[in-house]
Design an enzyme around this catalytic site. Structure first.
Site, PDB file in Angstrom:
ATOM      1  N   CYS A 140      91.255 125.539   6.349  1.00  0.00           N
ATOM      2  CA  CYS A 140      90.141 125.638   5.407  1.00  0.00           C
ATOM      3  C   CYS A 140      89.018 124.754   5.931  1.00  0.00           C
ATOM      4  O   CYS A 140      89.273 123.756   6.619  1.00  0.00           O
ATOM      5  CB  CYS A 140      90.585 125.183   4.020  1.00  0.00           C
ATOM      6  SG  CYS A 140      89.296 125.255   2.745  1.00  0.00           S
ATOM      7  N   HIS A 167      92.018 124.203  -1.798  1.00  0.00           N
ATOM      8  CA  HIS A 167      91.023 124.318  -2.872  1.00  0.00           C
ATOM      9  C   HIS A 167      91.421 123.528  -4.117  1.00  0.00           C
ATOM     10  O   HIS A 167      90.975 123.823  -5.225  1.00  0.00           O
ATOM     11  CB  HIS A 167      90.756 125.795  -3.232  1.00  0.00           C
ATOM     12  CG  HIS A 167      90.042 126.525  -2.154  1.00  0.00           C
ATOM     13  ND1 HIS A 167      89.623 127.835  -2.272  1.00  0.00           N
ATOM     14  CD2 HIS A 167      89.641 126.122  -0.907  1.00  0.00           C
ATOM     15  CE1 HIS A 167      89.016 128.212  -1.151  1.00  0.00           C
ATOM     16  NE2 HIS A 167      89.020 127.189  -0.319  1.00  0.00           N
ATOM     17  N   TYR A 196      85.772 122.643  -5.616  1.00  0.00           N
ATOM     18  CA  TYR A 196      86.561 123.597  -6.411  1.00  0.00           C
ATOM     19  C   TYR A 196      87.138 122.949  -7.669  1.00  0.00           C
ATOM     20  O   TYR A 196      87.517 123.651  -8.604  1.00  0.00           O
ATOM     21  CB  TYR A 196      87.695 124.181  -5.572  1.00  0.00           C
ATOM     22  CG  TYR A 196      87.225 125.169  -4.538  1.00  0.00           C
ATOM     23  CD1 TYR A 196      87.045 126.515  -4.853  1.00  0.00           C
ATOM     24  CD2 TYR A 196      86.924 124.753  -3.241  1.00  0.00           C
ATOM     25  CE1 TYR A 196      86.591 127.424  -3.912  1.00  0.00           C
ATOM     26  CE2 TYR A 196      86.472 125.656  -2.291  1.00  0.00           C
ATOM     27  CZ  TYR A 196      86.312 126.985  -2.632  1.00  0.00           C
ATOM     28  OH  TYR A 196      85.859 127.882  -1.694  1.00  0.00           O
ATOM     29  N   ARG A 239      86.169 141.673  -4.176  1.00  0.00           N
ATOM     30  CA  ARG A 239      85.778 140.307  -4.538  1.00  0.00           C
ATOM     31  C   ARG A 239      84.888 140.313  -5.774  1.00  0.00           C
ATOM     32  O   ARG A 239      85.041 139.460  -6.654  1.00  0.00           O
ATOM     33  CB  ARG A 239      85.052 139.647  -3.373  1.00  0.00           C
ATOM     34  CG  ARG A 239      84.522 138.262  -3.714  1.00  0.00           C
ATOM     35  CD  ARG A 239      83.779 137.633  -2.559  1.00  0.00           C
ATOM     36  NE  ARG A 239      83.280 136.308  -2.905  1.00  0.00           N
ATOM     37  CZ  ARG A 239      82.687 135.485  -2.045  1.00  0.00           C
ATOM     38  NH1 ARG A 239      82.510 135.848  -0.789  1.00  0.00           N
ATOM     39  NH2 ARG A 239      82.272 134.297  -2.440  1.00  0.00           N
ATOM     40  N   ASN A 248      91.920 133.677   2.487  1.00  0.00           N
ATOM     41  CA  ASN A 248      92.200 133.134   1.161  1.00  0.00           C
ATOM     42  C   ASN A 248      93.081 134.059   0.330  1.00  0.00           C
ATOM     43  O   ASN A 248      93.081 135.269   0.538  1.00  0.00           O
ATOM     44  CB  ASN A 248      90.880 132.900   0.414  1.00  0.00           C
ATOM     45  CG  ASN A 248      90.176 131.646   0.870  1.00  0.00           C
ATOM     46  OD1 ASN A 248      90.801 130.622   1.067  1.00  0.00           O
ATOM     47  ND2 ASN A 248      88.862 131.731   1.046  1.00  0.00           N
TER      48      ASN A 248
END
Length: 421
Positions: free
Chosen positions: A164, A194, A244, A90, A144
């Site tokens: 989500c 998102h 987002y 990440r 995700n």
């Protein structure tokens, strides 16, 4: 009722356990299996999970294992909350795109593509093993990028629904501002995972009064601050975009911000270390306050609600999920996965009708859906050219010079996770 949580060693898991314990009348679990390849984390999380169940009076059995096949055997539902490559991967997703002047984020843009490429093959392998163990089991995907992962699962014929926490977060915030119970707030939620907008906020159900104009008039400053967008922008839109959307509406501003502070992955890694130390304390029997800063707020309530509805229990009739478009948004293919209000039951999730979508939002939805098509193709078949095309199609990239540089960096940083590289 047996549930399995893949990625059960996550520091998120006590949030889920807390929800299972508190909402046991909604979802009466008799057996819960936490499965994770990291045995050391499993021991810590599993111990806390059992203490939470005991404190809250839940008599369900919690077991832990590193054996996926044993974990999913006979499971009625399997929740996926895994992170291939962990926080280290990440951190890379959030940093190397910035070198090219693009947003570094783990679920969208170049970083989101990298995560999809690492994740889709692993999830599909897990899903096949779930299907062999119990073809009637539901797969609930919280991993995700949820839209792309759910689309991969559905395309492969699995019984899957994506989840989500963005929508349930908005529901809880709006309920507090309106001083009503969360169950009274129904969202007109439209878009992709998102990439969504609240185009209406209705009291009492899908046909209730739309109080969004009143919310914006009376609480616009609070809402805009939560979104990190200027109040005039929110007023001009007349809807509430997911936070987002800031990556799109303020791209260059966000890039400069991200370049001047530690990555979110670095912050989370430090937080996880502290949380795991807490979880090892045999006196701890509740989720610690620090977990609230980890992310995933209200995840447990959403997961319990969805699992209960899919398994024929007492879940809500309408929930925001990721599921097949199936004509809901006429400008998208039927097999696209959208995030929207749906009627949820043992037969799955059926999207509710959606009012015509303003071109201001429809254009971006269509663009990102096309990117997701290409991203899934790259995840399933591999190849540098497919990665390049997906990046070129993404509105947060969109220039061939950026796409070339990002392709090279993506492959270089993810080679160990890409069988074709």
């Amino acid at each position: 009722m047996k549930l399995a949580v893949v990625g059960g060693g996550s520091t998120y898991t006590p949030e889920l356990i807390d929800g299972f314990a508190r909402l046991r009348d909604t979802l009466p679990i008799t057996e819960l299996v936490l499965v994770d390849p990291a045995a050391d984390r499993l021991d810590l999380v599993g111990g806390l999970a059992r203490r939470i169940f005991a404190k809250l009076g839940h008599d369900g059995r919690i077991t832990t294992t590193t054996d996926l096949d044993a974990a999913v055997e006979g499971a009625d539902a399997v929740l996926l909350q895994l992170r291939v490559g962990g926080q280290a991967a990440r951190n890379q997703d959030e940093t190397w795109p910035l070198e090219c002047g693009c947003v570094g984020q783990e679920t969208t843009g170049a970083g989101g593509l990298a995560k999809a490429l690492r994740t889709v093959p692993v999830v599909l392998d897990i899903a096949e093993r779930v299907r062999r163990a119990n073809p009637d089991a539901w797969i609930i995907d919280f991993t995700n990028p949820v839209g792309i992962v759910t689309r991969a699962l559905l395309r492969a014929g699995h019984k899957a629904v994506g989840l989500c926490n963005v929508a349930i977060g908005f529901q809880r915030k709006f309920a507090k501002l309106l001083d009503v119970a969360p169950s009274e707030v129904h969202l007109d939620h439209v878009g992709l995972n998102h990439l969504t907008w609240e185009t209406g906020v209705r009291l009492g159900g899908p046909d209730g009064e739309d109080v969004l104009p009143r919310l914006l008039a009376e609480h616009g400053d609070t809402i805009a601050a939560d979104l990190h967008l200027p109040r005039p922008v929110v007023d001009r839109l007349g809807v509430v975009p997911s936070y987002y959307l800031r990556y799109y509406y303020a791209h260059d501003e966000v890039v400069e911000e991200l370049r001047t502070k530690p990555s979110r992955a670095a912050e989370v890694a430090a937080m996880e270390k502290e949380l795991l130390e807490m979880y090892g304390d045999p006196a701890l029997d509740e989720k610690p306050a620090l977990l609230g800063k980890r992310g995933g707020a209200f995840y447990s309530e959403a997961a319990v609600d969805l699992a209960a509805s899919l398994l024929g229990g007492a879940g809500s009739a309408y929930q925001v999920v990721n599921t097949l478009n199936a004509g809901t948004l006429p400008f998208l293919p039927d097999d696209a996965v959208i995030e929207t209000q749906a009627a949820v039951g043992p037969g799955g999730a059926v999207p509710l009708p959606v009012a015509p979508v303003d071109p201001l939002y429809a254009g971006l939805i269509a663009n990102v859906t096309a990117y997701e098509d290409l991203a899934l193709d790259a995840a399933l078949r591999g190849g540098r050219e497919r990665v390049f095309k997906a990046l070129l199609a993404h509105p947060l990239v969109g220039q061939y010079a950026y796409a070339e540089q990002l392709t090279d960096r993506l492959i270089a940083h993810n080679r160990e996770h890409l069988a074709w590289a």
